[in-house]
Design a protein around this motif. Structure first.
Motif, PDB file in Angstrom:
ATOM      1  N   TYR A  50     -21.752   8.032  -9.438  1.00 21.67           N
ATOM      2  CA  TYR A  50     -21.399   7.919 -10.849  1.00 21.67           C
ATOM      3  C   TYR A  50     -21.810   9.151 -11.662  1.00 21.67           C
ATOM      4  CZ  TYR A  50     -26.171   6.385 -12.197  1.00 21.67           C
ATOM      5  OH  TYR A  50     -27.527   6.312 -12.427  1.00 21.67           O
ATOM      6  N   LYS A  51     -22.870   9.833 -11.260  1.00 26.28           N
ATOM      7  CA  LYS A  51     -23.267  11.033 -12.010  1.00 26.28           C
ATOM      8  C   LYS A  51     -22.249  12.167 -11.876  1.00 26.28           C
ATOM      9  CE  LYS A  51     -28.278  10.261 -12.150  1.00 26.28           C
ATOM     10  NZ  LYS A  51     -29.607  10.767 -11.711  1.00 26.28           N
TER      11      LYS A  51
ATOM     12  N   PHE B 127     -28.695  14.397  -6.922  1.00 25.15           N
ATOM     13  CA  PHE B 127     -28.163  13.264  -7.675  1.00 25.15           C
ATOM     14  C   PHE B 127     -28.834  11.951  -7.266  1.00 25.15           C
ATOM     15  CE2 PHE B 127     -24.321  15.983  -8.423  1.00 25.15           C
ATOM     16  CZ  PHE B 127     -24.465  16.022  -9.802  1.00 25.15           C
TER      17      PHE B 127
ATOM     18  N   PRO C  31     -26.144   6.760  -7.848  1.00 25.36           N
ATOM     19  CA  PRO C  31     -26.186   7.953  -8.710  1.00 25.36           C
ATOM     20  C   PRO C  31     -25.424   9.136  -8.134  1.00 25.36           C
ATOM     21  CG  PRO C  31     -28.327   7.556  -7.677  1.00 25.36           C
ATOM     22  CD  PRO C  31     -27.488   6.352  -7.413  1.00 25.36           C
TER      23      PRO C  31
ATOM     24  N   ILE D 246     -26.398  17.179 -18.961  1.00 24.05           N
ATOM     25  CA  ILE D 246     -26.143  16.391 -17.743  1.00 24.05           C
ATOM     26  C   ILE D 246     -25.674  17.227 -16.555  1.00 24.05           C
ATOM     27  CG2 ILE D 246     -25.595  14.316 -19.074  1.00 24.05           C
ATOM     28  CD1 ILE D 246     -22.645  14.785 -18.502  1.00 24.05           C
TER      29      ILE D 246
END
Length: 491
Positions: free
Chosen positions: A262-263, A466, A259, A450
């Motif tokens: 990719y976040k 994250f 995460p 997001i």
């Protein structure tokens, strides 16, 4: 050359050493702003009957948009260069194709040479699109980081203004020479500084890291704490990466599931799509025809162009202050809301004018919301993506993450600028404004859900957020180190 500066390190405060390093990148980004805006004046001069180079409408759209395609190649190269050569050498080398591109522009005698020139400039811009926010974030101490990252927006706006002023006052070849000079200045300034401490730490070069860190940050107690946190965190990361080298394919497969990778990448993809779909590169490339339509020809073309540039430049200076004082999310969404409202208002007035509902003495009024649109996107949408890009990626993935998200910047640059003339011809400036407003709103809605707030947080806190461990840490020593760094960055 950097050693000469080191000999006199006690004559400069840490702030001025950081400012020196950041200035080299800022000079480059001024050149980038000039690259984007230069077609706005180049194409106007080449349309003259006695021009030394004649272009077709298709040539013109390629001159403005080919930067976007060339950006892709630079974005592909950037992560490898940043990872294996370092930030300083990457910044130095990226000036060379840019200088070569401007040299070709000065001597161009046909469309092919101009397109090759623009391709070289675009390649260099691609490298720097990934390198700039990373370099500035790593050069800067936490309390100056927000302001220094906001100078990217200032540099863009300054470069656009400078290119349009040079193009208005000078022959296009002389204007190209003046714009290219910023890259030469950038090369000199970057050469006067050291490699970033973060990169040296990531390579396990502890002694070199300490030397660089002390040169940039000094020897005070808070700086020493920050240095220790940096070195300790990279010891753990370095061990993980060495083990992972046994299978690169497996490493990348595992990486995209993390995460903390990719976040931020997903967020930056939306950020850069927003950046381009707001017209950030379309407006400077086609300022004259846009303002000619918006003002109904009642204001001189060059004056209309410079009005846009002055508003953008003044707002970019304001953004350097605003980004450092207010939350990133607040600034971004203020800019998004103002951009959408201004675009729709300008489009409405243009429709009313074209259907005859605006009296002749008020046909110039669409210029007011258009300038508010320039203000809104320059205050929020221009600086925040670059500020976030320098903060949001963990050090271990910073080069790769910047490269992937920068790819979307490149693709959208090409798509938006290449299709702009067709859009203007098919649905008009007013229809294009409506289209941009719609997509800005869509991107804004996604980002609202997001995008986390990063202002006032350490880079380590952002990474943990994250990972989903923002509040609790299993290892007490990790928590202790984070608290120490929090005190440092809070200062």
């Amino acid at each position: 050359m950097a050693d000469e500066v080191i000999c006199h390190e006690h004559s400069l405060t840490p702030f001025f050493r950081q400012l020196l390093a950041v200035s080299g990148v800022v000079m480059y980004m001024i050149g980038t702003g000039a690259n984007i805006a230069y077609p706005g004046v180049l194409l106007q001069q080449l349309r003259q009957p006695d021009s030394a180079v004649q272009l077709t409408p298709d040539h013109e759209s390629w001159v403005a948009s080919i930067l976007g395609l060339a950006l892709i190649s630079g974005i592909i190269v950037a992560p490898f260069s940043l990872e294996h050569l370092g930030r300083r050498i990457t910044n130095q080398l990226s000036t060379l194709p840019a200088l070569g591109g401007w040299a070709l522009m000065i001597t161009a005698k046909g469309p092919a040479t101009i397109l090759i020139s623009r391709s070289l400039q675009g390649f260099a811009m691609g490298v720097q699109a990934a390198a700039s926010p990373v370099s500035i974030a790593e050069y800067s101490s936490p309390k100056y980081r927000g302001a220094f990252l906001a100078t990217i927006a200032f540099a863009f706006a300054a470069g656009m203004l400078i290119a349009h002023i040079f193009g208005t006052l000078l022959y296009w070849r002389s204007a190209a020479l003046a714009c290219g000079s910023f890259y030469a200045l950038s090369l000199v300034l970057v050469s006067l500084t050291l490699e970033t401490p973060s990169y040296l730490a990531s390579k396990g070069l502890a002694n070199e890291c300490r030397r660089s860190f002390h040169w940039f940050r000094g020897y005070d107690q808070d700086s020493e704490k920050e240095l220790e946190v940096l070195l300790q965190s990279q010891k753990k990361t370095g061990h993980t990466l060495i083990t992972a080298k046994q299978s690169k394919l497996k490493t990348y497969a595992e990486l995209i599931k993390k995460p903390e990778f990719y976040k931020p990448t997903l967020i930056m993809m939306f950020m850069f799509v927003l950046f381009q779909i707001s017209g950030m590169t379309v407006i400077p490339s086609y300022t004259v025809p846009i303002m000619c339509d918006v003002t109904s020809g009642l204001i001189d073309d060059n004056i209309g162009m410079l009005m846009v540039d002055v508003v953008r430049f003044g707002t970019a200076i304001l953004a350097c202050i605003v980004v450092n004082r207010f939350n990133r999310r607040a600034v971004l969404f203020f800019g998004i809301v103002m951009t959408v409202i201004s675009l729709l208002t300008a489009a409405l007035l243009l429709y009313l004018r074209d259907f005859g509902y605006l009296p002749d003495e008020y046909k110039w009024t669409p210029v007011i919301p258009t300038l508010f649109y320039i203000f809104g996107k320059t205050l929020g949408i221009l600086p925040i993506p670059w500020a976030i890009a320098g903060e949001i990626f963990p050090l271990a993935y910073r080069s790769l993450g910047s490269g992937i998200s920068g790819m979307f910047l490149s693709i959208m640059f090409f798509v938006v600028v290449k299709t702009a003339p067709a859009s203007f011809g098919t649905i008009g400036i007013k229809g294009t404004f409506c289209l941009y407003a719609f997509w800005v709103a869509v991107c804004g809605i996604f980002l609202y859900f997001i995008l986390p707030e990063t202002k006032g947080k350490t880079l380590y806190e952002i990474e943990r957020q994250f990972k989903g461990i923002a509040e609790e840490v299993a290892d007490p020593r990790e928590n202790e180190r984070m608290l120490e760094l929090g005190k440092v960055e809070g200062g």
